[in-house]
Write a protein that holds these residues in place. Structure first.
Motif, PDB file in Angstrom:
ATOM      1  N   ASN A 117       1.640 -27.838 -20.940  1.00 47.01           N
ATOM      2  CA  ASN A 117       1.513 -28.545 -22.218  1.00 47.01           C
ATOM      3  C   ASN A 117       0.932 -29.945 -22.053  1.00 47.01           C
ATOM      4  N   LYS A 165       6.374 -29.034 -19.611  1.00 52.03           N
ATOM      5  CA  LYS A 165       6.566 -27.610 -19.344  1.00 52.03           C
ATOM      6  C   LYS A 165       5.576 -27.166 -18.277  1.00 52.03           C
ATOM      7  N   GLN A 453       3.477 -11.350 -16.902  1.00 48.65           N
ATOM      8  CA  GLN A 453       4.802 -11.762 -17.353  1.00 48.65           C
ATOM      9  C   GLN A 453       5.071 -13.196 -16.880  1.00 48.65           C
ATOM     10  N   TYR A 454       4.694 -14.160 -17.706  1.00 52.18           N
ATOM     11  CA  TYR A 454       4.834 -15.562 -17.345  1.00 52.18           C
ATOM     12  C   TYR A 454       6.284 -16.017 -17.521  1.00 52.18           C
ATOM     13  N   THR A 456       7.431 -18.932 -18.179  1.00 50.83           N
ATOM     14  CA  THR A 456       7.580 -19.894 -19.270  1.00 50.83           C
ATOM     15  C   THR A 456       6.654 -19.469 -20.392  1.00 50.83           C
ATOM     16  N   GLU A 457       6.899 -19.989 -21.571  1.00 51.95           N
ATOM     17  CA  GLU A 457       6.031 -19.683 -22.697  1.00 51.95           C
ATOM     18  C   GLU A 457       4.686 -20.389 -22.510  1.00 51.95           C
ATOM     19  N   ILE A 458       3.623 -19.688 -22.832  1.00 52.31           N
ATOM     20  CA  ILE A 458       2.275 -20.235 -22.764  1.00 52.31           C
ATOM     21  C   ILE A 458       1.721 -20.243 -24.177  1.00 52.31           C
ATOM     22  N   TYR A 459       1.621 -21.432 -24.761  1.00 53.57           N
ATOM     23  CA  TYR A 459       1.141 -21.549 -26.133  1.00 53.57           C
ATOM     24  C   TYR A 459      -0.367 -21.788 -26.145  1.00 53.57           C
TER      25      TYR A 459
END
Length: 469
Positions: A117, A165, A453-454, A456-459
């Motif tokens: 981020n 993040k 399958q990461y 952490t979230e990847i926005y």
């Protein structure tokens, strides 16, 4: 080794020491041990208790530091860094440690990893009036710390780390203290050691071995260490999460003499090779590995398959790291400069060529051709990791999906492209079982580049634009 020719590159290496009269020299040698993690820039900053002293530059550690420069870095604490540029690109201004001076005190930062981020945080900071001097995401952390409003640095660091993040093994040096932190998932390796009463921190334990330090333990996910004249204090800035250490640290990046999370890298690679032989045995006369990172897996494959291991490929030790060349044409030339087949070993033989990974496929194709030109009757390629089908957002310079050969072709099509007689990869399950002794809710590996399958979230709106595909 192969990966450095084909575009799979390390992020960085971090080394720090507190409480030793030769902190400058020990950091210099520590960075040498971590040189494989970054060759584009190096830096050391020391503290004498009153001031911070910095020297950094582009190139290898030997190129950046001379004896006089090392002697000018006075003090009993130091922070060092070797860099390979992913986020932010190259350039002197991005070489770490980054130094920030203020009226009250100064601080130097270094980190290994990538903030997913960072782009969004930079936009936010600029909107609030911050002027960023580099394009490195490391600078974001410094601005978040200074803008936190906390009088105590420990609380400011905790708040800043709570906002970022991604993956980071992080170290911050002031005139009076050393702070060390590991991201909540523990994606990047970071270890704590001791040397005659001094505290030492390094990305890999091989740095401890070089300077004679004793390994103490891993820095835990979400842990913040504060080291000063009173000793070591451990606290947390994040609630415990399941550790997902980057699997490619075991597959390629780390030195074989390093221990990560209590497991020796060489031993882990041998297990990968054994598992690969169980999953994808092939009749052959000789097994060879692509120097250097694939040698351990090749030995494991040989032992399990009962096929003799031989030195079928020789690495030229006096050629620079060719991955820094910008064009694919020069990368291909780099393969010819780096590797030579041993004709007396492979001629008239069925060869199993073990490698750590395939990214674009160009290098594998060239090596298969080299072996066949040297007289190998068959070349069977075995890869000690699963196919890389997704980019990494955590500090590994993998390509976009468009450039990843495994994202666009199945195994049979890849075999045809590289010219091998057969091609097989280690399964994800085989890789995980080779690395994690007892898979549990508390311990695992990150295999996002293989599975998507990461951890952490990847926005989409916060991922660094250079990584979008």
């Amino acid at each position: 080794m192969l990966s450095e020719l084909k575009g799979l590159n390390e992020e960085c290496g971090v080394f720090a020491i507190w409480g030793h009269e030769k902190a400058n020299e020990l950091t210099y040698y520590g960075l040498h041990a971590l040189q494989h993690r970054g060759q584009e820039g190096a830096g050391i900053i020391t503290s004498d208790g009153e001031s911070l002293h910095l020297h950094k530059g582009m190139g290898l550690v030997n190129d950046v530091f001379e004896k006089g420069q090392i002697n000018s870095l006075t003090g009993e604490s130091a922070l060092g860094h070797v860099r390979y540029a992913t986020q932010g690109g190259g350039g002197y201004e991005n070489v770490q440690p980054l130094l920030f001076r203020s009226q009250s005190s100064s601080m130097a930062l270094a980190h290994n990893g990538n903030l997913v981020n960072a782009f969004a945080l930079k936009s936010q900071l600029e909107a609030q009036g911050s002027i960023l001097q580099t394009t490195s995401d490391t600078e974001v952390i410094a601005h978040l710390i200074k803008r936190s409003g906390h009088l105590h640095l420990e609380e400011a660091i905790k708040q800043a780390l709570g906002m970022i993040k991604g993956a980071y093994a992080f170290a911050l040096l002031t005139e009076k203290q050393l702070y060390v932190a590991q991201d909540p998932r523990g994606l990047r390796p970071l270890s704590l050691g001791r040397l005659n009463g001094a505290y030492v921190v390094a990305s890999e334990t091989c740095a401890f071995d070089l300077i004679g330090a004793t390994y103490e333990r891993e820095v835990q996910p979400g842990e913040l260490l504060i080291i000063d004249e009173n000793g070591l204090k451990s606290t947390t800035f994040s609630s415990p999460m399941r550790r997902t250490l980057c699997s490619m640290e075991y597959v390629y990046f780390s030195r074989p003499d390093s221990d990560i999370n209590g497991k020796n890298v060489h031993a882990s690679r041998k297990v990968m090779g054994k598992q690969l032989a169980k999953e994808s045995f092939v009749e052959a006369d000789v097994v060879t590995g692509v120097p250097d990172s694939s040698i351990s897996a090749a030995i494991g494959f040989s032992e399990e398959a009962g096929i003799p291991y031989e030195l079928g490929l020789i690495k030229n030790r006096y050629v620079g790291r060719t991955f820094i060349q910008p064009s694919q044409e020069l990368r291909e030339q780099g393969v010819k400069m780096k590797l030579s087949p041993v004709r007396g070993i492979v001629e008239g033989k069925r060869v199993v060529m073990v490698d750590d990974s395939i990214v674009r496929g160009t290098t594998s194709r060239r090596i298969v051709r080299l072996l066949k030109e040297a007289g190998a009757t068959e070349v069977h390629v075995r890869i000690a990791s699963p196919p890389i089908v997704n980019p990494c957002y955590y500090g590994i310079d993998t390509s976009t999906k468009a450039e990843l050969i495994a994202s666009n072709y199945d195994t049979q099509e890849m075999r045809e492209q590289i010219g091998a007689d057969s091609l097989a990869f280690l399964t994800v399950e085989g890789l995980e079982n080779s690395i994690v002794t007892e898979p549990s809710k508390e311990e695992g590996i990150c295999h996002a580049c293989f599975t998507g399958q990461y951890p952490t979230e990847i926005y989409p709106d916060t991922v660094i634009p250079a990584y979008k595909d």
